[in-house]
Each structure stands twice: as structure tokens, then as C-alpha cells.
Design a protein around this motif. Structure first.
Motif, PDB file in Angstrom:
ATOM      1  N   THR A  15      -2.130 -52.041 -44.515  1.00 12.98           N
ATOM      2  CA  THR A  15      -3.071 -52.092 -45.645  1.00 12.98           C
ATOM      3  C   THR A  15      -3.257 -50.736 -46.325  1.00 12.98           C
ATOM      4  O   THR A  15      -3.924 -50.660 -47.357  1.00 12.98           O
ATOM      5  CB  THR A  15      -4.456 -52.611 -45.212  1.00 12.98           C
ATOM      6  N   ASN A  18      -1.385 -52.423 -39.702  1.00 11.10           N
ATOM      7  CA  ASN A  18      -1.432 -53.682 -40.444  1.00 11.10           C
ATOM      8  C   ASN A  18      -0.936 -53.548 -41.893  1.00 11.10           C
ATOM      9  O   ASN A  18      -0.978 -54.514 -42.653  1.00 11.10           O
ATOM     10  CB  ASN A  18      -2.848 -54.291 -40.395  1.00 11.10           C
ATOM     11  N   ALA A  78      -9.070 -43.915 -39.836  1.00 15.19           N
ATOM     12  CA  ALA A  78      -7.987 -44.239 -40.775  1.00 15.19           C
ATOM     13  C   ALA A  78      -7.573 -45.704 -40.629  1.00 15.19           C
ATOM     14  O   ALA A  78      -7.743 -46.299 -39.590  1.00 15.19           O
ATOM     15  CB  ALA A  78      -6.781 -43.334 -40.538  1.00 15.19           C
ATOM     16  N   THR A 132      -0.719 -47.594 -41.783  1.00 12.85           N
ATOM     17  CA  THR A 132      -1.505 -48.184 -40.703  1.00 12.85           C
ATOM     18  C   THR A 132      -0.705 -49.352 -40.122  1.00 12.85           C
ATOM     19  O   THR A 132       0.194 -49.894 -40.776  1.00 12.85           O
ATOM     20  CB  THR A 132      -2.845 -48.745 -41.233  1.00 12.85           C
TER      21      THR A 132
HETATM   22  C1  NAG Z   1      -6.227 -52.910 -41.210  1.00 12.65           C
HETATM   23  O1  NAG Z   1      -6.424 -51.842 -40.299  1.00 12.65           O
HETATM   24  C2  NAG Z   1      -7.438 -50.933 -40.650  1.00 12.65           C
HETATM   25  C3  NAG Z   1      -7.460 -49.840 -39.592  1.00 12.65           C
HETATM   26  O2  NAG Z   1      -6.263 -49.114 -39.639  1.00 12.65           O
HETATM   27  C4  NAG Z   1      -8.791 -51.639 -40.714  1.00 12.65           C
HETATM   28  O3  NAG Z   1      -9.783 -50.749 -41.145  1.00 12.65           O
HETATM   29  C5  NAG Z   1      -8.687 -52.798 -41.688  1.00 12.65           C
HETATM   30  O4  NAG Z   1      -9.866 -53.548 -41.661  1.00 12.65           O
HETATM   31  C6  NAG Z   1      -7.526 -53.730 -41.345  1.00 12.65           C
HETATM   32  N1  NAG Z   1      -7.391 -54.724 -42.410  1.00 12.65           N
HETATM   33  C7  NAG Z   1      -7.053 -55.989 -42.170  1.00 12.65           C
HETATM   34  C8  NAG Z   1      -6.979 -56.888 -43.359  1.00 12.65           C
HETATM   35  O5  NAG Z   1      -6.811 -56.396 -41.048  1.00 12.65           O
END
Ligand code: NAG
Ligand code: NAG
Length: 421
Positions: free
Chosen positions: A335, A333, A421, A331
Motif C-alpha cells: 500500500t 501489503n 511505516a 510495505t
Molecule cells: C498495509 O500495511 C500497513 C503497515 O505497513 C498498514 O498500516 C495498513 O493498514 C495496511 N493496509 C491494508 C489495506 O492492509
């Protein structure tokens, strides 16, 4: 499956009454043969059918999907259209002159398209607005094999934009010559794109070894948030130990870490991960060596001698034997990483045939190296008994800028879209 309606984003609630309550929605004229079983929070639709062995895929900077169509040995471009809470293809064209059996990547600026086949990596100028491709040139060659493993996974890097990563697998189940880097197989190498554009680079004699002792890497990627390079590996078949058949649950498939390409020093660069002499355990009890845990390396029968398996680099996470991970993508970010498992042929009962998620924190998996529970179900076949011929078989993964995850299935000729996702 009524709960799915509750998981779609706010605006969609208004149209909820019109969402068919089935696992796989279809775009007009696209109907699916299978009803995938979705993990909690995920929704799926079918984007395209009738493709010829779609393998790896990428989304270009204009949001179009580019598919390495192995059965046609070329790239197909799907122009996408949002239709409320489903994305559909409004056109679908073959990019003539392109040549690929599996690998596809775009340069960091999105203006050069790379493809790979058995022998070479090719570069083409590419216009995301029109889909126009220029004439190709080989930037890396000399990768032909006589035996198995014809794919050459490729990946580009945002953190090191002049670098292309090229993986080349073994040419047999136990490729004994890969105990030497000079074999030029069972490894990931990095090449300078600009140097290859000036003059084609030979895979064996050029580039730099990022990691070796990796049996068959079919997917690799850069974590967009933390910059780490990760690969997924298909491990040895028919493994025996002291004459005993232990192949059904061993060895493990692996997710391995290779460091950050633009780091001042990358201490992972050039490490050996064990193959062909050492393979990772999935079911240590069945292996039966004292002190072995999931992912520990051991020496099976009929491989080149090694007395240092304990000192070779191990994978960072391990998966069920023979489930055949063919791609990994993060993803935006960082995670989570999503992994496409093509499914087994070398075990009974069959296993794999699914897309799974692995959670990450600060650029590293949350789960321990010896975990057997790191995978979270995303998209599975509701009837694995129908596999391999009558089910979907995930191969390539790609996120678009809106966080939708595209999945190719080669044997069924399909592209799916996963939401959530
Ligand atoms: C990271 O991105 C996902 C979507 O791909 C989202 O569901 C999640 O909350 C995000 N997490 C953070 C810590 O930003
Ligand atoms: C590597 O590239 C990333 C992304 O451009 C950047 O944030 C980082 O500072 C770079 N690292 C080094 C050591 O140059």
C-alpha cells in the motif's frame, strides 16, 4: 512531540511514562547528532553510529540487518534486539571476504548473499543463523566505468527466484553512447543466477535488457504484494534549453515501472525511457515548451538528436530536480513505497535529504503521473541548511518482518529505525 506517545502500539502505552519525549530515541551507548523531524504517525530511533559510508541494506531471514559498508568495501552484520518499543544492535561484525561499494541483496530463500561493486556482482553462501559467509564467486562482471557513477544497484525477486536485476548508470552526465543498448550502460538488466553461478556472465554481452535510457538507477525493488519492479533514477545535471539555464528545477527525478518478471508477457521489458536524448520535466513552465506537463520528455541542449521524445516511455511518478532518490522499498501489503532522497548538489537552495512515502493502490501509485504532491513526509532534516555535511543523508531502506523500516545515512555513518511505516 507528546502526540508521538499516542501513536505507539497498545502495549507501549503502559511504558509511555518512560519514553523520552524526543524525536530520536537512542539505544544504550548510541547517541545521535541530529534530531530528525518525523511525519505524522512516525517515530524514529537511532540503531548504530560510526559505520563507514553505509549504503544499501537488507534484513535476513533471521531478522539481522546486513549493511553494504561502502567505506569499508564489505558487508557488516548487525544482530538486533528488541527493547520494548525500540530496537537496538547487540552485536556488529564485519563479514570478511565480502566485497561491495553499495549493492546488497539476498536470494529468495535467504541462503545466498549478493553484493556489487564497480566491476562485478558477487555471490556467497550465507547462513542467517551464524552469519557465516562462504567464499565469493563473480556471477556478473565487465561493468567497470572510467567516469562517474560507480554504484551497481542489485535486487532479487521472490516472483522469479532465479533472476537478479543489475542496474548500471551512465559514465558521464551526458553519456552519448547510451543511445545504443550495446553501450551496456544507463540500463537495468536481468541475469539468471544459476547460469552466472556456473559461469560468470559479462554485463554487456549477457543477460536481458529490462529497461534502458535510464540515466543512473541507484535503487530498484520488487513490490512484494503485486510483483511489479520499480526503480528510482538520478537525472541529468546542468541542463540548458536554447542556451537558457533551466537546471535548478529540471529535469525531474523519476520512479519508473518495469512490469512483473514472471508474467507470461511483460510488455514493459526492453522499453527505452529517453536518456540521453530526452529528459523529464519537473517545472514545465520553466522549460517553456507548449503542452509539456510534469514528467513529459523534452530534448535539452547538447544531447544526441532525437525527434521522438513523445514516444519514449515516461516515468510513473516524478520528484523535485536533483533530490537524488537512492532507494525504494514497499510495505509487505504493497500500500506504500518509501523512497530515500540523498539530497542535491546541483541546485540552489539544496533540496532532498529526506525519506518520503508514496501511496499505492492495486500495485500502482494513487497519484497521477504528473502529480507534484505524491510525496508524503516521513523523516526530514530539521536543518536542511546544515546539509550536506552536517545532516543525515538517506541512502538504503529495508523493512523487517515486523514492519520496521531501517534507513542508512552514508555521510553521517548512521542507521535509523522508523516505526509506524
Ligand atoms: C498495509 O500495511 C500497513 C503497515 O505497513 C498498514 O498500516 C495498513 O493498514 C495496511 N493496509 C491494508 C489495506 O492492509
Ligand atoms: C508469479 O509468481 C507469483 C508469486 O509466486 C505467483 O502468485 C504468480 O501466480 C506467478 N505468475 C505466473 C504467471 O506464473
Amino acid at each position: 512531540m507528546g502526540h508521538i506517545i499516542n501513536t505507539v502500539a497498545g502495549v507501549a502505552a503502559l511504558t509511555a511514562l518512560f519514553i523520552p519525549e524526543v524525536a530520536a530515541q537512542s539505544c544504550a551507548g548510541v547517541s545521535g547528532r541530529f534530531q530528525p523531524r518525523m511525519g505524522s504517525g512516525y517515530r524514529v530511533s537511532l540503531l548504530a553510529t560510526g559505520l563507514r559510508q553505509p549504503r544499501h541494506i537488507v534484513v535476513d531471514s533471521a531478522g539481522n540487518l546486513l549493511v553494504a559498508e561502502g567505506g569499508a568495501q564489505s558487508v557488516r552484520r548487525l544482530v538486533l534486539r528488541d527493547e520494548g518499543n525500540i530496537v537496538c544492535a547487540q552485536s556488529n561484525t564485519q563479514l570478511s571476504g565480502t566485497n561491495t561499494n553499495h549493492g546488497i541483496a539476498l536470494s529468495a530463500d535467504g541462503r545466498t548473499l549478493f553484493t556489487s561493486n564497480l566491476a562485478s556482482v558477487n555471490a556467497y553462501s550465507y547462513d542467517p543463523a551464524t552469519g557465516q559467509v562462504g567464499s565469493g564467486r563473480q556471477i556478473v562482471n565487465g561493468m567497470s566505468n572510467t567516469g562517474t557513477h560507480p554504484t551497481r544497484a542489485i535486487a532479487t525477486s521472490k516472483w522469479s527466484p532465479d533472476t537478479i536485476l543489475v542496474a548500471r548508470g551512465s559514465q558521464s552526465n551526458i553519456d552519448t553512447t547510451t543511445t545504443q543498448t550495446s553501450a551496456g550502460r544507463s540500463m537495468i538488466k536481468t541475469f539468471s543466477i544459476s547460469a552466472g553461478t556456473q559461469s560468470t556472465i559479462n554485463y554487456n554481452t549477457g543477460g536481458e535488457v529490462l529497461g534502458w535510457g535510464l540515466r543512473n538507477i541507484v535503487g530498484l525493488t520488487e513490490d512484494p504484494a503485486y510483483g511489479g519492479i520499480w526503480s528510482v533514477e538520478n537525472q541529468m545535471d546542468d541542463v540548458r534549453l536554447n542556451g537558457r539555464d533551466i537546471h535548478n528545477n529540471n529535469p525531474a527525478e523519476r520512479l519508473s515501472y518495469h512490469g512483473i518478471l514472471n508474467a507470461t508477457t511483460n510488455r514493459y521489458k526492453g522499453l527505452n525511457y529517453g536518456y540521453p536524448s530526452c529528459v523529464p520535466a519537473w517545472d514545465p513552465q520553466n522549460v517553456g515548451i507548449n503542452g509539456l506537463v510534469v514528467g513529459s520528455l523534452f530534448k535539452p541542449d547538447s544531447v544526441p538528436n532525437a525527434n521522438d521524445c513523445a514516444n519514449r516511455m515516461t516515468g510513473r511518478l516524478h520528484f523535485h530536480a536533483h533530490t537524488a532518490p537512492l532507494d525504494v522499498k514497499f510495505t509487505a501489503n504493497g500500500t506504500a513505497a518509501y523512497i530515500a532522497f540523498h539530497g542535491s548538489w546541483n541546485r540552489n537552495p539544496a533540496d532532498g535529504y529526506r525519506v518520503m512515502r508514496v501511496d499505492f493502490r492495486n500495485g500502482d501509485p494513487v497519484a497521477d503521473v504528473s502529480s507534484t504532491t505524491a510525496q508524503i513526509p516521513v523523516m526530514e532534516n530539521s536543518n536542511v541548511g546544515g546539509c550536506p555535511n552536517n545532516c543525515f543523508r538517506p541512502v538504503g531502506l529495508a523493512f523487517d518482518a515486523k514492519g520496521r523500516l531501517f534507513v542508512s545515512s552514508d555521510t553521517s555513518g548512521e542507521i535509523y529505525v522508523i516505526y509506524g511505516a
